[in-house]
Design a protein around this motif. Structure first.
Motif, PDB file in Angstrom:
ATOM      1  N   LEU A 258      -9.831  -0.994  -1.337  1.00  0.00           N
ATOM      2  CA  LEU A 258      -9.236  -2.465  -1.814  1.00  0.00           C
ATOM      3  C   LEU A 258      -9.112  -2.302  -3.374  1.00  0.00           C
ATOM      4  O   LEU A 258      -7.866  -2.604  -3.590  1.00  0.00           O
ATOM      5  CB  LEU A 258      -9.856  -3.602  -1.435  1.00  0.00           C
ATOM      6  CG  LEU A 258      -9.561  -5.022  -1.775  1.00  0.00           C
ATOM      7  CD1 LEU A 258      -7.959  -5.185  -1.254  1.00  0.00           C
ATOM      8  CD2 LEU A 258     -10.262  -6.125  -1.341  1.00  0.00           C
ATOM      9  N   ALA A 259      -9.867  -1.922  -4.101  1.00  0.00           N
ATOM     10  CA  ALA A 259      -9.960  -1.963  -5.552  1.00  0.00           C
ATOM     11  C   ALA A 259      -8.462  -0.964  -5.843  1.00  0.00           C
ATOM     12  O   ALA A 259      -7.814  -1.374  -6.868  1.00  0.00           O
ATOM     13  CB  ALA A 259     -11.085  -1.545  -6.396  1.00  0.00           C
ATOM     14  N   VAL A 260      -8.505   0.230  -5.369  1.00  0.00           N
ATOM     15  CA  VAL A 260      -7.644   1.206  -5.579  1.00  0.00           C
ATOM     16  C   VAL A 260      -6.205   0.747  -5.121  1.00  0.00           C
ATOM     17  O   VAL A 260      -5.423   0.880  -5.842  1.00  0.00           O
ATOM     18  CB  VAL A 260      -7.770   2.542  -4.905  1.00  0.00           C
ATOM     19  CG1 VAL A 260      -6.793   3.455  -5.005  1.00  0.00           C
ATOM     20  CG2 VAL A 260      -9.275   3.138  -5.371  1.00  0.00           C
ATOM     21  N   ARG A 261      -6.225  -0.051  -3.902  1.00  0.00           N
ATOM     22  CA  ARG A 261      -4.947  -0.578  -3.699  1.00  0.00           C
ATOM     23  C   ARG A 261      -4.232  -1.471  -4.708  1.00  0.00           C
ATOM     24  O   ARG A 261      -3.345  -1.696  -4.723  1.00  0.00           O
ATOM     25  CB  ARG A 261      -5.242  -1.220  -2.285  1.00  0.00           C
ATOM     26  CG  ARG A 261      -4.002  -1.574  -1.479  1.00  0.00           C
ATOM     27  CD  ARG A 261      -4.053  -2.464  -0.460  1.00  0.00           C
ATOM     28  NE  ARG A 261      -5.233  -1.713   0.652  1.00  0.00           N
ATOM     29  CZ  ARG A 261      -5.915  -2.650   1.469  1.00  0.00           C
ATOM     30  NH1 ARG A 261      -5.647  -3.838   1.992  1.00  0.00           N
ATOM     31  NH2 ARG A 261      -6.881  -1.904   2.192  1.00  0.00           N
ATOM     32  N   GLN A 262      -5.169  -2.346  -5.086  1.00  0.00           N
ATOM     33  CA  GLN A 262      -4.839  -3.568  -5.854  1.00  0.00           C
ATOM     34  C   GLN A 262      -4.193  -2.881  -7.384  1.00  0.00           C
ATOM     35  O   GLN A 262      -3.337  -3.242  -7.784  1.00  0.00           O
ATOM     36  CB  GLN A 262      -5.954  -4.436  -6.262  1.00  0.00           C
ATOM     37  CG  GLN A 262      -6.487  -5.241  -4.839  1.00  0.00           C
ATOM     38  CD  GLN A 262      -7.511  -6.335  -4.934  1.00  0.00           C
ATOM     39  OE1 GLN A 262      -8.234  -6.011  -6.197  1.00  0.00           O
ATOM     40  NE2 GLN A 262      -7.446  -7.413  -4.407  1.00  0.00           N
TER      41      GLN A 262
ATOM     42  N   ARG B  49       0.962  -1.184  -0.223  1.00  0.00           N
ATOM     43  CA  ARG B  49      -0.098   0.245   0.119  1.00  0.00           C
ATOM     44  C   ARG B  49       0.839   1.288   0.149  1.00  0.00           C
ATOM     45  O   ARG B  49       2.036   1.150   0.551  1.00  0.00           O
ATOM     46  CB  ARG B  49      -0.923  -0.018   1.119  1.00  0.00           C
ATOM     47  CG  ARG B  49      -1.826  -1.153   1.126  1.00  0.00           C
ATOM     48  CD  ARG B  49      -3.187  -0.787   2.394  1.00  0.00           C
ATOM     49  NE  ARG B  49      -2.424  -1.299   3.653  1.00  0.00           N
ATOM     50  CZ  ARG B  49      -2.969  -1.423   4.657  1.00  0.00           C
ATOM     51  NH1 ARG B  49      -4.337  -0.755   4.908  1.00  0.00           N
ATOM     52  NH2 ARG B  49      -2.234  -1.779   5.995  1.00  0.00           N
ATOM     53  N   VAL B  50       0.423   2.243  -0.637  1.00  0.00           N
ATOM     54  CA  VAL B  50       1.084   3.566  -0.721  1.00  0.00           C
ATOM     55  C   VAL B  50       0.125   4.531  -0.367  1.00  0.00           C
ATOM     56  O   VAL B  50      -1.045   4.505  -0.395  1.00  0.00           O
ATOM     57  CB  VAL B  50       1.678   3.940  -2.260  1.00  0.00           C
ATOM     58  CG1 VAL B  50       2.710   2.987  -2.371  1.00  0.00           C
ATOM     59  CG2 VAL B  50       0.210   3.929  -3.082  1.00  0.00           C
ATOM     60  N   PRO B  51       0.502   5.647   0.334  1.00  0.00           N
ATOM     61  CA  PRO B  51       1.981   6.201   0.400  1.00  0.00           C
ATOM     62  C   PRO B  51       2.741   5.237   1.427  1.00  0.00           C
ATOM     63  O   PRO B  51       2.180   4.840   2.505  1.00  0.00           O
ATOM     64  CB  PRO B  51       2.106   7.533   0.838  1.00  0.00           C
ATOM     65  CG  PRO B  51       0.735   7.848   1.654  1.00  0.00           C
ATOM     66  CD  PRO B  51      -0.118   6.941   0.895  1.00  0.00           C
ATOM     67  N   ASP B  52       3.924   5.147   1.323  1.00  0.00           N
ATOM     68  CA  ASP B  52       4.876   3.941   2.140  1.00  0.00           C
ATOM     69  C   ASP B  52       5.371   5.100   3.196  1.00  0.00           C
ATOM     70  O   ASP B  52       5.514   6.511   3.082  1.00  0.00           O
ATOM     71  CB  ASP B  52       5.839   3.330   1.430  1.00  0.00           C
ATOM     72  CG  ASP B  52       6.466   2.313   2.304  1.00  0.00           C
ATOM     73  OD1 ASP B  52       6.038   1.925   3.355  1.00  0.00           O
ATOM     74  OD2 ASP B  52       7.918   2.012   1.719  1.00  0.00           O
TER      75      ASP B  52
END
Length: 586
Positions: free
Chosen positions: A71-75, A53-56
């Protein structure tokens, strides 16, 4: 090649994926991993990590943004970054670690002109799929050890020929395989004898001290396990392995290469797997055994419109599509015009095909085989209607020698090909004549002799069998068919069995393993651990293991066998498979 394995999960914690990477590296490739997760001190040098995930980084704002991220954005974000990191490595071949990451691999391959490798159960990778590319591109059908012969490639422009009997008189060959009715070694052996070769057969044990200096080469034919025992030192004779299974046996093939001291591999099909092997790979398909065809009936008057002989399987498995196909065909024709069976000897099968207009072929969904059935049907003069196996077009011409199966309307297709003034009989005859000039086992003998002449009997560095290992490792290594191991209280096995996937003290009940090992320091419920064994239970110290051997041995409907090897007790659960099963003792 430069190979990149791409994954959305943590690859170093997955024994199966790490074994794949290790084997590819040992075979001579520059192998890299691109995956999600934070870097660890135990990570190998060939890994590129990406935050899932970002931002790190640290900080309340960053942490809040990560938590709010759908979740969809993260993927989507992770997939984009995986593509970029993979492209930056500029690989020749990209391995998709899971079905969900195949689109990532394809996008990266499009940008860096690479091929994609995947499990056969994963989605097709389209024009970038190595399965589709390898038959026509030697870059993807060769070993890192160098090219084999060009037989059955697009560069093979040999004309048809008639092999003369006795043409190889003076050649001495040892052929090693366990005899079964269906093992193709029997047909190769007969063709060698027709060619005048002095053939010496080995079935259970090859002792190099008994192999004469007059032997030109040794060819092992993949056979039902257990593997052939090999003792002594090879005095410098080329050794070849004819492998005729696909993806689900590749790991076993690597262990056979080490066990037998193989210098070249002969692949019957699935030529996209050639890059796995540390020795040169040659295309060596099945062929027509002329002794099996006895007075076939004229095509127009054959009593069966369609026939099939082969495994049908039960329940959900690799032959689901095959059963659906045969059910559809059975409904499309009168019962006396079809012949489907999974219980026929090779001789009975040949008689069925000699009387069939059409033979349908489906290779299952575990791999992509050019099956023996292809040649059995064409050799009998039947019309082959088949799934479009990769590489088949290197051997025969579609619509001239065979027809690609219409999986949606097989009944209508076969009816069109067998009724009226259709070209079915002409295609069948054309294929038969082509096979007589190029694809008899007698032709394969000529290929084999030439391949052996080109094969150097040099040792393969890095593929020696382990030395100074534990009794447990020695015992397990005798069973080449063991690919996955759950090791309880035996953490040393991961280093001692580098060609196998070893899970260390896994949670019972999560997955099945070829072998479950109970070592000296096992601290889980032994009964739960043993329940995960699919084929073998291996016990280091029976007295202290807590294993109730009587409970396992007396399991109903199983031919369980207990043996002791290297001071270790091995319980063979008698699970069916590509093997000669143990005999139930009274």
């Amino acid at each position: 090649m430069k190979i990149c394995l791409v994954a959305t999960g943590d690859v170093p914690s997955n024994p199966r994926l790490m074994t794949l990477v290790g084997n590819l590296t040992r075979s001579g490739h520059d192998t890299w991993i691109v995956c999600a997760g934070r870097a660890r001190s135990t990570d190998p040098d060939n890994i590129v990590r990406l935050p899932s995930r970002v931002p790190d980084g640290k900080g309340k704002v960053r942490r809040t943004l990560r938590q709010l991220q759908p979740l969809a954005v993260r993927q989507r974000s992770l997939h984009r970054r995986l593509v970029s990191a993979t492209v930056a490595l500029d690989p020749d071949l990209i391995y998709a670690a899971s079905a969900g990451v195949v689109p990532v691999a394809v996008k990266a391959a499009d940008r860096c002109n690479a091929a994609v490798s995947r499990d056969p159960r994963f989605p097709d990778a389209g024009d970038r799929d190595i399965v589709r590319l390898a038959p026509g591109d030697l870059r993807y059908s060769s070993s890192p050890a160098g090219d084999g012969a060009l037989f059955h490639t697009l560069a093979d422009d040999r004309e048809s020929w008639t092999p003369a009997e006795g043409r190889h008189t003076g050649t001495v060959v040892v052929i090693a395989y366990r005899f079964t009715e269906t093992n193709p070694g029997r047909y190769l052996r007969s063709a060698l004898e027709r060619a005048g070769v002095d053939v010496r057969h080995v079935g259970d044990h090859l002792d190099w001290s008994t192999i004469g200096s007059d032997v030109d080469f040794v060819v092992f034919v993949e056979s039902p396990y257990p593997a052939i025992e090999v003792t002594g030192d090879n005095p410098g004779i080329p050794v070849l392995l004819w492998a005729h299974h696909g993806e689900h046996h590749t790991g076993t093939h690597l262990r056979l290469i080490r066990r037998y001291g193989v210098h070249a591999v002969l692949l019957a099909h699935s030529w996209h797997l050639a890059h796995h092997y540390p020795v040169p790979v040659n295309r060596f398909p099945f062929a027509v055994a002329p002794e099996m065809t006895d007075d076939p009936e004229p095509w127009p008057s054959r009593p069966f419109d369609v026939a099939f002989v082969g495994s049908l399987g039960t329940g959900s498995g690799p032959y689901d599509a095959r059963r659906k196909l045969l059910t559809s065909l059975g409904e499309a024709f009168p019962s006396d015009r079809v012949r489907f069976t999974d219980a026929a000897s090779p001789e009975e099968m040949a008689r069925i095909y000699d009387r069939a207009k059409v033979v349908v072929n489906d290779g299952g969904d575990r791999h992509y085989p050019i099956t023996m059935r292809v040649f059995e049907s064409i050799g009998s003069g039947a019309l082959l209607v088949t799934d479009d196996a990769p590489g088949l077009s290197c051997l025969f011409t579609v619509d001239r020698h065979y027809v690609v199966l219409d999986v949606d309307h097989p009944g209508e297709q076969v009816r069109r090909l067998t009724e009226g003034q259709t070209p079915g009989g002409q295609i069948a005859d054309s294929a038969h004549q082509h096979a007589l000039g190029r694809h008899l086992y007698d032709h394969r003998v000529d290929d084999l002799i030439e391949i052996a002449k080109q094969t150097s009997p040099a040792e393969i560095p890095g593929w020696e069998r382990p030395i100074n290992v534990s009794d447990l490792a020695e015992a397990i290594d005798e069973y080449v068919e063991i690919s996955t191991v759950a090791a309880y209280g035996a953490r040393h096995l991961r280093d001692e069995l580098p060609l196998r996937s070893v899970w260390l003290d896994p949670t019972p009940g999560v997955r099945r393993y070829d072998a479950v090992v109970i070592g000296d320091a096992c601290d889980v419920d032994v009964e739960d651990a043993v329940a995960d064994a699919a084929r073998y239970v291996v016990i280091g110290d029976l007295a202290d293991s807590g294993v109730d051997l009587d409970l396992i041995v007396n399991t109903p409907d199983r031919h369980v066998q207990v043996v002791e090897s290297h001071n270790v007790v091995i319980v063979d659960l008698g699970t069916p498979g590509y093997r000669i099963p143990p005999v139930k003792e009274n």
